[in-house]
Design a protein around this motif. Structure first.
Motif, PDB file in Angstrom:
ATOM      1  N   SER A  84       0.799  -1.224   0.000  1.00  0.00           N
ATOM      2  CA  SER A  84       0.000   0.000   0.000  1.00  0.00           C
ATOM      3  C   SER A  84       0.836   1.281   0.000  1.00  0.00           C
ATOM      4  O   SER A  84       0.530   2.231  -0.720  1.00  0.00           O
ATOM      5  CB  SER A  84      -0.956   0.005   1.194  1.00  0.00           C
ATOM      6  OG  SER A  84      -0.229  -0.135   2.408  1.00  0.00           O
ATOM      7  N   PHE A  85       1.915   1.322   0.802  1.00  0.00           N
ATOM      8  CA  PHE A  85       2.716   2.540   0.867  1.00  0.00           C
ATOM      9  C   PHE A  85       3.350   2.844  -0.486  1.00  0.00           C
ATOM     10  O   PHE A  85       3.287   3.971  -0.994  1.00  0.00           O
ATOM     11  CB  PHE A  85       3.819   2.418   1.928  1.00  0.00           C
ATOM     12  CG  PHE A  85       4.826   3.535   1.868  1.00  0.00           C
ATOM     13  CD1 PHE A  85       4.503   4.792   2.358  1.00  0.00           C
ATOM     14  CD2 PHE A  85       6.086   3.335   1.297  1.00  0.00           C
ATOM     15  CE1 PHE A  85       5.421   5.834   2.285  1.00  0.00           C
ATOM     16  CE2 PHE A  85       7.005   4.370   1.229  1.00  0.00           C
ATOM     17  CZ  PHE A  85       6.670   5.622   1.732  1.00  0.00           C
ATOM     18  N   PHE A  86       3.980   1.830  -1.091  1.00  0.00           N
ATOM     19  CA  PHE A  86       4.612   2.012  -2.393  1.00  0.00           C
ATOM     20  C   PHE A  86       3.577   2.314  -3.469  1.00  0.00           C
ATOM     21  O   PHE A  86       3.823   3.112  -4.372  1.00  0.00           O
ATOM     22  CB  PHE A  86       5.416   0.764  -2.774  1.00  0.00           C
ATOM     23  CG  PHE A  86       6.677   0.583  -1.991  1.00  0.00           C
ATOM     24  CD1 PHE A  86       7.761   1.429  -2.179  1.00  0.00           C
ATOM     25  CD2 PHE A  86       6.785  -0.421  -1.054  1.00  0.00           C
ATOM     26  CE1 PHE A  86       8.926   1.276  -1.456  1.00  0.00           C
ATOM     27  CE2 PHE A  86       7.952  -0.594  -0.316  1.00  0.00           C
ATOM     28  CZ  PHE A  86       9.023   0.257  -0.519  1.00  0.00           C
ATOM     29  N   GLU A  87       2.396   1.671  -3.348  1.00  0.00           N
ATOM     30  CA  GLU A  87       1.356   1.882  -4.345  1.00  0.00           C
ATOM     31  C   GLU A  87       0.896   3.341  -4.349  1.00  0.00           C
ATOM     32  O   GLU A  87       0.708   3.942  -5.409  1.00  0.00           O
ATOM     33  CB  GLU A  87       0.164   0.964  -4.077  1.00  0.00           C
ATOM     34  CG  GLU A  87      -0.921   1.064  -5.134  1.00  0.00           C
ATOM     35  CD  GLU A  87      -2.087   0.119  -4.870  1.00  0.00           C
ATOM     36  OE1 GLU A  87      -3.044   0.158  -5.656  1.00  0.00           O
ATOM     37  OE2 GLU A  87      -2.037  -0.627  -3.885  1.00  0.00           O
ATOM     38  N   THR A  88       0.735   3.911  -3.162  1.00  0.00           N
ATOM     39  CA  THR A  88       0.326   5.320  -3.070  1.00  0.00           C
ATOM     40  C   THR A  88       1.379   6.239  -3.674  1.00  0.00           C
ATOM     41  O   THR A  88       1.067   7.161  -4.434  1.00  0.00           O
ATOM     42  CB  THR A  88       0.087   5.709  -1.597  1.00  0.00           C
ATOM     43  OG1 THR A  88      -0.917   4.852  -1.034  1.00  0.00           O
ATOM     44  CG2 THR A  88      -0.356   7.156  -1.491  1.00  0.00           C
ATOM     45  N   LEU A  89       2.641   5.978  -3.338  1.00  0.00           N
ATOM     46  CA  LEU A  89       3.742   6.777  -3.876  1.00  0.00           C
ATOM     47  C   LEU A  89       3.790   6.701  -5.395  1.00  0.00           C
ATOM     48  O   LEU A  89       3.896   7.729  -6.088  1.00  0.00           O
ATOM     49  CB  LEU A  89       5.071   6.297  -3.281  1.00  0.00           C
ATOM     50  CG  LEU A  89       6.354   6.920  -3.877  1.00  0.00           C
ATOM     51  CD1 LEU A  89       6.391   8.412  -3.593  1.00  0.00           C
ATOM     52  CD2 LEU A  89       7.596   6.228  -3.316  1.00  0.00           C
ATOM     53  N   VAL A  90       3.684   5.490  -5.911  1.00  0.00           N
ATOM     54  CA  VAL A  90       3.762   5.291  -7.363  1.00  0.00           C
ATOM     55  C   VAL A  90       2.538   5.891  -8.060  1.00  0.00           C
ATOM     56  O   VAL A  90       2.645   6.456  -9.152  1.00  0.00           O
ATOM     57  CB  VAL A  90       3.901   3.787  -7.688  1.00  0.00           C
ATOM     58  CG1 VAL A  90       3.729   3.552  -9.184  1.00  0.00           C
ATOM     59  CG2 VAL A  90       5.263   3.273  -7.235  1.00  0.00           C
ATOM     60  N   ASN A  91       1.364   5.785  -7.444  1.00  0.00           N
ATOM     61  CA  ASN A  91       0.163   6.365  -8.040  1.00  0.00           C
ATOM     62  C   ASN A  91       0.289   7.883  -8.190  1.00  0.00           C
ATOM     63  O   ASN A  91      -0.150   8.467  -9.185  1.00  0.00           O
ATOM     64  CB  ASN A  91      -1.072   6.028  -7.210  1.00  0.00           C
ATOM     65  CG  ASN A  91      -1.592   4.631  -7.494  1.00  0.00           C
ATOM     66  OD1 ASN A  91      -1.245   4.020  -8.506  1.00  0.00           O
ATOM     67  ND2 ASN A  91      -2.424   4.104  -6.609  1.00  0.00           N
ATOM     68  N   LEU A  92       0.884   8.516  -7.186  1.00  0.00           N
ATOM     69  CA  LEU A  92       1.113   9.962  -7.271  1.00  0.00           C
ATOM     70  C   LEU A  92       2.110  10.277  -8.386  1.00  0.00           C
ATOM     71  O   LEU A  92       1.962  11.278  -9.104  1.00  0.00           O
ATOM     72  CB  LEU A  92       1.612  10.505  -5.934  1.00  0.00           C
ATOM     73  CG  LEU A  92       0.581  10.504  -4.789  1.00  0.00           C
ATOM     74  CD1 LEU A  92       1.236  10.942  -3.484  1.00  0.00           C
ATOM     75  CD2 LEU A  92      -0.585  11.433  -5.131  1.00  0.00           C
ATOM     76  N   CYS A  93       3.119   9.425  -8.542  1.00  0.00           N
ATOM     77  CA  CYS A  93       4.078   9.598  -9.642  1.00  0.00           C
ATOM     78  C   CYS A  93       3.401   9.377 -10.991  1.00  0.00           C
ATOM     79  O   CYS A  93       3.655  10.113 -11.954  1.00  0.00           O
ATOM     80  CB  CYS A  93       5.251   8.630  -9.487  1.00  0.00           C
ATOM     81  SG  CYS A  93       6.368   9.015  -8.126  1.00  0.00           S
ATOM     82  N   LEU A  94       2.521   8.377 -11.051  1.00  0.00           N
ATOM     83  CA  LEU A  94       1.786   8.108 -12.290  1.00  0.00           C
ATOM     84  C   LEU A  94       0.875   9.278 -12.646  1.00  0.00           C
ATOM     85  O   LEU A  94       0.715   9.620 -13.824  1.00  0.00           O
ATOM     86  CB  LEU A  94       0.952   6.835 -12.143  1.00  0.00           C
ATOM     87  CG  LEU A  94       1.679   5.504 -12.310  1.00  0.00           C
ATOM     88  CD1 LEU A  94       0.752   4.350 -11.961  1.00  0.00           C
ATOM     89  CD2 LEU A  94       2.190   5.349 -13.731  1.00  0.00           C
ATOM     90  N   LEU A  95       0.291   9.885 -11.617  1.00  0.00           N
ATOM     91  CA  LEU A  95      -0.557  11.047 -11.838  1.00  0.00           C
ATOM     92  C   LEU A  95       0.253  12.187 -12.449  1.00  0.00           C
ATOM     93  O   LEU A  95      -0.173  12.820 -13.430  1.00  0.00           O
ATOM     94  CB  LEU A  95      -1.172  11.488 -10.507  1.00  0.00           C
ATOM     95  CG  LEU A  95      -2.039  12.747 -10.524  1.00  0.00           C
ATOM     96  CD1 LEU A  95      -3.246  12.545 -11.423  1.00  0.00           C
ATOM     97  CD2 LEU A  95      -2.478  13.111  -9.111  1.00  0.00           C
ATOM     98  N   THR A  96       1.431  12.423 -11.890  1.00  0.00           N
ATOM     99  CA  THR A  96       2.316  13.458 -12.430  1.00  0.00           C
ATOM    100  C   THR A  96       2.711  13.131 -13.863  1.00  0.00           C
ATOM    101  O   THR A  96       2.735  14.005 -14.741  1.00  0.00           O
ATOM    102  CB  THR A  96       3.585  13.575 -11.561  1.00  0.00           C
ATOM    103  OG1 THR A  96       3.209  13.834 -10.205  1.00  0.00           O
ATOM    104  CG2 THR A  96       4.487  14.688 -12.060  1.00  0.00           C
ATOM    105  N   LYS A  97       3.009  11.861 -14.102  1.00  0.00           N
ATOM    106  CA  LYS A  97       3.405  11.427 -15.445  1.00  0.00           C
ATOM    107  C   LYS A  97       2.275  11.624 -16.445  1.00  0.00           C
ATOM    108  O   LYS A  97       2.513  12.059 -17.587  1.00  0.00           O
ATOM    109  CB  LYS A  97       3.815   9.951 -15.409  1.00  0.00           C
ATOM    110  CG  LYS A  97       4.138   9.374 -16.778  1.00  0.00           C
ATOM    111  CD  LYS A  97       4.591   7.943 -16.680  1.00  0.00           C
ATOM    112  CE  LYS A  97       4.665   7.311 -18.064  1.00  0.00           C
ATOM    113  NZ  LYS A  97       5.486   8.079 -19.006  1.00  0.00           N
ATOM    114  N   ALA A  98       1.043  11.329 -16.039  1.00  0.00           N
ATOM    115  CA  ALA A  98      -0.096  11.499 -16.934  1.00  0.00           C
ATOM    116  C   ALA A  98      -0.277  12.968 -17.312  1.00  0.00           C
ATOM    117  O   ALA A  98      -0.546  13.299 -18.469  1.00  0.00           O
ATOM    118  CB  ALA A  98      -1.366  10.949 -16.272  1.00  0.00           C
TER     119      ALA A  98
END
Length: 396
Positions: free
Chosen positions: A259-273
């Motif tokens: 969950s912790f890594f998933e949240t971090l990566v999701n925020l990065c994916l949001l920035t990437k999008a």
């Protein structure tokens, strides 16, 4: 060359990359071969497409006589109709770019909804918020700005991949080659082919990128290295992730993370999008504006018209992201037509048409083989997408 390299590289490193481990789940060992083969084929079609921009003069020197994909199409169809080829190519390009922009907006809304699930806001509302954030895109007038954003996009993508691979390496004790499938299901395999091939597509942008290079003679070298590193990167990423989760690999690999890594990566994916949106947006609006104004560059005509085109296109992507039902299946259907056409069918067909007398027998065979492969991929994708739509709407 660095700006063009980053724009091209960021296109390869799109959302599809995160689905590569899932593609390996359904394609097994053949998936690894497909990643390499797709890189080689897309690199080849990129080269022959750019070759169609040039003709030899009386001294045998190559001279750039065409500037865009549209110019190539018009040259091939000039006996039938002076502008028919350009119209077909422009419509195909705009449809694919439009669907890509809508995809990024849908992804933004989805990621915002999941990242801030405690906020009582619907996913459509988050899409509107993402739309407001993307409003500055209407003021982008040059490729240089898009290239800078592409560099940032590549940096964010590197962070995402670093997090995933680092976690996978901590789980190396779980790796097993026995997780690879030997038997394949045809429809699942076709899904894998689509994900792998279209993670490489960038042909739409290549004429513009090559034309903006300070030294166009370096284009082939740039394309070779870009595809080489993309192939190495994708193979390494897909392999390490799949060996870690095996049969539990999800469609988007970040969903497998704690969950912790998933949240971090999701925020990065949001920035990437957000950072990925300007490239297809800029390309699509430039095509539309060029067709309307009958000019080649937006700064040669009315700035107000250019602003209106960009604003209208941005609003259209929002409306489609909010009100198009089963968008993923519709994008699969359109992508099977436009993606295969722009990547395989048209480059090989145009190359054969314009260079037939100068091509060797092996080069002709290569172009014909690519065309047939592209046609089969497109047909298979259309059948699968239509079947999926029929199942969703209760047709079967």
């Amino acid at each position: 060359m660095p700006d063009q390299y980053d724009s091209c590289k960021s296109k390869f490193q799109g959302i599809f990359v995160l689905g590569l481990p899932y593609a390996l789940l359904h394609s097994g060992y053949s998936g690894l071969l497909l990643i390499v083969l797709a890189a080689a084929l897309c690199c080849y079609t990129g080269k022959i497409l750019i070759a169609c921009l040039y003709e030899e003069n009386e001294d045998g020197q190559l001279i750039r006589v065409r500037d865009t994909y549209e110019d190539i199409a018009n040259a091939c169809c000039k006996k039938l109709s002076p502008s028919l080829g350009g119209i077909v190519v422009n419509v195909t390009q705009v449809v694919e770019l439009l669907m890509t922009c809508v995809l990024y907006l849908v992804v933004c809304g989805n990621l915002l909804s999941h990242s801030f699930s405690y906020v009582p806001v619907t996913e459509k509302t988050w899409s509107v918020i993402a739309f407001v954030t993307l409003l500055p895109c209407v003021f982008i007038r040059t490729l240089k700005i898009v290239s800078k954003l592409s560099q940032l996009c590549s940096l964010v993508h590197f962070v995402i991949i670093l997090v995933v691979i680092t976690y996978c390496l901590t789980q190396i004790h779980r790796w097993s080659w026995a997780k690879f499938r030997l038997s394949l299901e045809f429809e699942d395999f076709l899904v894998s082919v689509g994900v792998i091939i279209f993670s490489y597509t960038s042909q739409i942008f290549l004429p513009t990128l090559e034309g903006n290079m300070k030294n166009p003679g370096e284009f082939r070298c740039m394309l070779n290295w870009t595809h080489f590193f993309a192939c190495i990167f994708k193979t390494t990423f897909a392999l390490t992730a799949f060996l870690t989760w095996g049969e539990k690999t999800k469609e988007v690999i970040t969903d497998n993370l704690p969950s912790f890594f998933e949240t971090l990566v999701n925020l990065c994916l949001l920035t990437k999008a957000f950072l990925s949106y300007p490239l297809p947006f800029f390309a699509a609006t430039e095509i539309v504006y060029s067709c309307i104004s009958k000019g080649n560059h937006s700064n040669c005509k009315s700035p107000l018209l250019a602003l209106a085109v960009r604003g209208s296109f941005l609003l259209l992507t929002l409306l489609m992201s909010m009100f198009t039902p089963h968008f993923a299946l519709l994008m699969g259907l359109s992508g099977s037509v436009t993606g295969a056409a722009m990547t395989f069918l048209l480059p090989s067909l145009f190359h054969l048409k314009l260079k037939w007398k100068k091509l060797s027998f092996l080069e002709k065979c290569a172009d014909i083989s690519v065309f047939i492969l592209g046609f089969l991929c497109s047909l298979a994708g259309i059948v699968c997408s239509i079947k999926g739509l029929l199942e969703v709407f209760g047709g079967v």
